[in-house]
Design a protein around this motif. Structure first.
Motif, PDB file in Angstrom:
ATOM      1  N   MET B  76      42.090  18.812  55.298  1.00  0.00           N
ATOM      2  CA  MET B  76      41.555  19.805  54.355  1.00  0.00           C
ATOM      3  C   MET B  76      42.533  20.970  54.345  1.00  0.00           C
ATOM      4  O   MET B  76      42.668  21.701  55.314  1.00  0.00           O
ATOM      5  CB  MET B  76      40.165  20.240  54.812  1.00  0.00           C
ATOM      6  CG  MET B  76      39.216  19.058  54.854  1.00  0.00           C
ATOM      7  SD  MET B  76      37.603  19.477  55.469  1.00  0.00           S
ATOM      8  CE  MET B  76      36.955  17.813  55.761  1.00  0.00           C
ATOM      9  N   GLN B  78      43.764  24.137  52.207  1.00  0.00           N
ATOM     10  CA  GLN B  78      43.588  25.076  51.095  1.00  0.00           C
ATOM     11  C   GLN B  78      44.870  25.892  50.932  1.00  0.00           C
ATOM     12  O   GLN B  78      45.376  26.486  51.875  1.00  0.00           O
ATOM     13  CB  GLN B  78      42.399  25.995  51.351  1.00  0.00           C
ATOM     14  CG  GLN B  78      41.058  25.266  51.474  1.00  0.00           C
ATOM     15  CD  GLN B  78      40.605  24.637  50.174  1.00  0.00           C
ATOM     16  OE1 GLN B  78      40.770  23.438  49.972  1.00  0.00           O
ATOM     17  NE2 GLN B  78      40.058  25.418  49.275  1.00  0.00           N
ATOM     18  N   GLN B 100      39.699  24.693  58.827  1.00  0.00           N
ATOM     19  CA  GLN B 100      40.756  24.051  58.042  1.00  0.00           C
ATOM     20  C   GLN B 100      41.768  23.431  58.993  1.00  0.00           C
ATOM     21  O   GLN B 100      42.008  23.940  60.083  1.00  0.00           O
ATOM     22  CB  GLN B 100      41.431  25.081  57.132  1.00  0.00           C
ATOM     23  CG  GLN B 100      42.570  24.494  56.338  1.00  0.00           C
ATOM     24  CD  GLN B 100      43.017  25.411  55.211  1.00  0.00           C
ATOM     25  OE1 GLN B 100      42.227  25.823  54.384  1.00  0.00           O
ATOM     26  NE2 GLN B 100      44.303  25.720  55.188  1.00  0.00           N
ATOM     27  N   SER B 353      45.398  14.315  51.859  1.00  0.00           N
ATOM     28  CA  SER B 353      44.976  15.699  52.067  1.00  0.00           C
ATOM     29  C   SER B 353      44.481  16.236  50.738  1.00  0.00           C
ATOM     30  O   SER B 353      44.781  15.673  49.683  1.00  0.00           O
ATOM     31  CB  SER B 353      46.106  16.560  52.636  1.00  0.00           C
ATOM     32  OG  SER B 353      47.169  16.670  51.733  1.00  0.00           O
ATOM     33  N   LEU B 375      35.994  25.089  50.652  1.00  0.00           N
ATOM     34  CA  LEU B 375      36.233  24.325  51.878  1.00  0.00           C
ATOM     35  C   LEU B 375      34.948  23.603  52.305  1.00  0.00           C
ATOM     36  O   LEU B 375      34.974  22.428  52.691  1.00  0.00           O
ATOM     37  CB  LEU B 375      36.732  25.264  52.976  1.00  0.00           C
ATOM     38  CG  LEU B 375      37.047  24.642  54.342  1.00  0.00           C
ATOM     39  CD1 LEU B 375      38.106  23.549  54.227  1.00  0.00           C
ATOM     40  CD2 LEU B 375      37.516  25.725  55.327  1.00  0.00           C
ATOM     41  N   GLN B 378      34.379  20.295  50.672  1.00  0.00           N
ATOM     42  CA  GLN B 378      35.048  19.156  51.315  1.00  0.00           C
ATOM     43  C   GLN B 378      34.304  18.718  52.565  1.00  0.00           C
ATOM     44  O   GLN B 378      34.220  17.529  52.869  1.00  0.00           O
ATOM     45  CB  GLN B 378      36.480  19.538  51.717  1.00  0.00           C
ATOM     46  CG  GLN B 378      37.393  19.816  50.567  1.00  0.00           C
ATOM     47  CD  GLN B 378      38.865  19.720  50.977  1.00  0.00           C
ATOM     48  OE1 GLN B 378      39.259  18.854  51.736  1.00  0.00           O
ATOM     49  NE2 GLN B 378      39.678  20.616  50.439  1.00  0.00           N
ATOM     50  N   GLN B 379      33.792  19.695  53.290  1.00  0.00           N
ATOM     51  CA  GLN B 379      33.124  19.352  54.547  1.00  0.00           C
ATOM     52  C   GLN B 379      31.825  18.582  54.281  1.00  0.00           C
ATOM     53  O   GLN B 379      31.502  17.637  54.992  1.00  0.00           O
ATOM     54  CB  GLN B 379      32.896  20.625  55.374  1.00  0.00           C
ATOM     55  CG  GLN B 379      34.229  21.164  55.928  1.00  0.00           C
ATOM     56  CD  GLN B 379      34.170  22.616  56.398  1.00  0.00           C
ATOM     57  OE1 GLN B 379      33.285  23.378  56.006  1.00  0.00           O
ATOM     58  NE2 GLN B 379      35.136  23.012  57.218  1.00  0.00           N
TER      59      GLN B 379
END
Lengths: 151, 548
Positions: B76, B78, B100, B353, B375, B378-379
């Motif tokens: 992940m 960013q 991250q 990624s 974020l 994504q989690q």
């Protein structure tokens, strides 16, 4: 790559005896995002306007020279860099210095809502943010130039 | 597994699975049901093996790892950067603290264009869209307290990429990290700048030479570092279709491969470190198919055209980012939903990624709150949906396979068109890429204007009341601070050493030797980005005179 290119109208604006609206479109500052300005250039040409696109990375001074040289009715600036508060006042002041107040200035790009009133006060006629339709831009310009020409 | 045919590839996959690492987490559904690592047709036919095969094996349609996310989730990552190096360093530490797992650096426009912060054209742009970097000292500040031997760092920079790479290597040196421990990526994909993104300085051929120099140098001295990230993202953002993004990106990749081969590198020496960067746009199934087609095309061309044999050369690994242009200023909260679907497409496509855009990126750089939601998106995908529990879950879908085949065919047709124009550089000179992209952008906008393509909040379900979300404000004092630091650097460094290092850059650029040793000397002597770009341009020329 950055030389000026004139894109003439495909057909003269139907049923009008007036000369076509002349538009200078410009990218000022360092931002190279030109998808929007190119799409708008093509749409305005399709709407019967004469479009001169300056290319990338122009200084306000170079853009004002192009407006003067091309005897443009409209200056459309595309800015997606967030530098509008530095570059637009410089541009507007230069236009005034050259006696070009009659030129309709529009701005397109990523402009936060909070910045819009200040830019309009400065003399930007209209700000088109993402989502604006091509017809809306052409209509606005036709009306604004008409008003200037009859003023 | 309902399969008991005698497929050698299947046996290989099973062996790889037996040895593969598994994440230490439950891989059953919420209801406790077991999920297979890989679902297969009842019969493994030759056609199945040729078109799809097994994950981790040629042609990699179903993914580059045997157990994909069951072994390791995607990174992940960013993209972040604004203000001075100190400010971005703070944002980096914030992101690492939030969980991250890699860093990704955005540079400001003056840096991207190779200008120092005190260049007249930089006024108003310093630190605004990314972090301002003028020297190797700035890069040291950017990564202060972050161990470059442990955290993988991605840097999005192109025209001055070789210079920034030299700063990065010097920063690592000063942290006491050996170059062979450095992982991470520098974008360094100049070809797409001519197609779409417009951040070039030198002419195409000369620019590609610098890219080849960095590939060669990293192959020898920083073998874990990815010296180029071949990018379709910007091509797509500029208006290309999915097929154009796919074709132009891979064609760029082939061009770099050919240049490196011409340099005398062996294909399996450098190809394992070529990585890719694709867009994850809104059209769900077409996007998934695009990632799958990319892997299959790359593997075939690398093996059949360039003779690659190493699995790592053949396997296309990629970063993905959700689509910036799909975000809307109207009803910006809705962007969170768009991003979630796009992220799902990237993961179902098998990316390594991922960057998820923040809801406010159509208005400004993201706030910390907006970045956190992105974020967290994504989690949730990684830990709650169960999507990562099997490999290529859409493999075998009639629609997805048909789209994968169709995109592959279209891309192959475009490779032929490029060749017909005389190859990559000639096609750039003839405006082939730009014209196609502009045509596609215009056609799409017309469809939106006519209401044939609906965009929520824009030409459908429009709200009269504008909703406001808080935006990141960039402090006006940043530019003054950065310029003051730059002036201090210029007055404190040993001027004679800098001047002689810059002469060395000019000499190396004029000769056919690799540019990197000269750039490293310039970096160590505190030469600035702007000074080094000018030295290179003296030798290589410029593609445009607008910024001189």
């Amino acid at each position: 790559m950055t030389s000026s290119s004139t894109v003439g109208p495909k057909t003269a604006a139907s049923g009008e005896s007036r000369p076509p609206v002349r538009v200078v479109l410009a990218k000022i500052g360092l931002d190279g995002h030109d998808r929007g300005v190119q799409v708008v250039a093509r749409a305005l040409r399709d709407a019967g306007m004469e479009v001169i696109y300056t290319g990338l990375w122009q200084s306000p001074e170079a853009v004002v020279r192009a407006v003067e040289d091309e005897d443009a009715d409209v200056l459309g600036v595309s800015l997606l860099s967030g530098a509008h508060y530095v570059l637009m006042p410089r541009l507007i002041n230069l236009l005034k210095d050259r006696g070009l107040e009659h030129v309709v200035v529009i701005l397109g790009g990523i402009i936060p809502a909070d910045d819009i009133p200040g830019l309009e006060q400065l003399g930007v006629a209209r700000i088109f943010t993402p989502g604006a339709s091509l017809d809306e831009i052409a209509e606005f310009l036709r009306a604004a130039v008409e008003k200037q020409r009859t003023a | 597994m309902a399969t008991d045919t005698k497929s050698a590839a299947l046996e290989t996959w099973r062996r790889q699975m037996a040895a593969a690492r598994q994440r230490d987490t439950s891989l059953t559904t919420i209801s406790g049901r077991e999920i297979e690592t890989l679902y297969l047709p009842d019969e493994i036919t030759e056609e199945y093996e040729t078109r799809l095969g097994f994950p981790g094996q040629y042609p990699f349609t179903r993914g580059v790892h045997a157990n994909q996310y069951r072994g390791r989730l995607w990174t992940m990552r960013q993209f972040a950067g604004f203000g001075t190096p100190e400010e971005t360093n703070e944002r980096f530490r914030f992101l690492l603290a939030k969980g991250q797992t890699g860093l990704s650096t955005a540079f400001d426009l003056p840096t991207l264009m190779g200008l120092d912060s005190d260049h007249p054209s930089a006024a108003g742009e310093v630190g605004r869209l990314g972090v301002a970097v003028d020297s190797a000292r700035d890069l040291e500040r950017l990564f202060a307290g972050i161990n470059l031997g442990e955290v993988s760092v991605s840097m999005t920079i192109n025209a001055p990429a070789a210079i920034i790479l030299s700063y990065f290597l010097v920063a690592a040196e000063r942290q006491g990290i050996a170059w062979d421990r450095l992982s991470g990526t520098i974008q360094n994909d100049i070809l797409k700048e001519y197609h779409a993104q417009n951040e070039y300085v030198y002419p195409p051929r000369e620019s590609v030479r610098l890219v080849t120099d960095t590939i060669e140098f990293c192959t020898r001295h920083a073998p874990r570092f990815h010296p180029v990230s071949i990018s379709g993202y910007h091509i797509r953002e500029a208006g290309a279709t999915a097929a154009e993004e796919l074709a132009f990106t891979l064609a760029d990749g082939f061009h770099y491969v050919e240049q490196a081969l011409e340099r005398g590198l062996a294909i399996d020496e450098f190809a394992p470190r070529l990585s890719f960067f694709f867009n994850a746009h809104s059209d769900f199934f077409e996007e998934i198919a695009k990632f799958r087609a990319a892997r299959r095309i790359w593997a075939r061309h690398l093996r059949e055209r360039y003779g690659a044999q190493d699995t790592k050369s053949l396997a296309l690994r990629c970063h993905a980012q959700t689509s910036g242009v799909s975000l809307q200023a109207q009803q910006p909260e809705v962007n969170v939903v768009r991003v979630a679907y796009q992220a799902l497409a990237a993961v179902l496509g098998g990316c390594q990624s991922l960057h998820t855009n923040s809801r406010d990126e159509t208005l400004s750089l993201p706030t910390e709150e907006a970045v956190t939601i992105a974020l967290r998106t994504q989690q949730v995908l990684a830990y709650e949906t169960g999507v990562p529990n099997s490999v290529d879950p859409l493999g075998g879908s009639y629609q997805v396979e048909a789209l994968t085949d169709a995109l592959e065919r279209e891309a192959e047709e475009m490779f032929v068109e490029i060749e017909r124009r005389g190859g990559m550089i000639a096609a750039i000179d003839k405006g082939y890429f730009r014209r196609r992209i502009a045509d596609s952008a215009f056609a799409y906008q017309r469809e939106v204007d006519r209401g044939r393509k609906l965009v929520v909040g824009v030409n459908a379900f429009v709200e009269q009341e504008a909703s406001r979300i808080p935006l990141l404000q960039i402090d006006e004092s940043i530019e003054r601070k950065q310029v003051a630091n730059l002036k201090a650097l210029r007055s404190q460094r040993k001027a004679a050493a800098t001047a002689s290092a810059l002469d060395g850059v000019r000499r190396a650029a004029t000769s056919s030797e690799n540019i990197m040793p000269a750039l490293l000397e310039a970096a160590r002597s505190d030469a600035t980005v702007g000074e080094t770009v000018v030295a290179l341009a003296d030798a290589l020329g410029r593609y445009s005179t607008a910024l001189t």
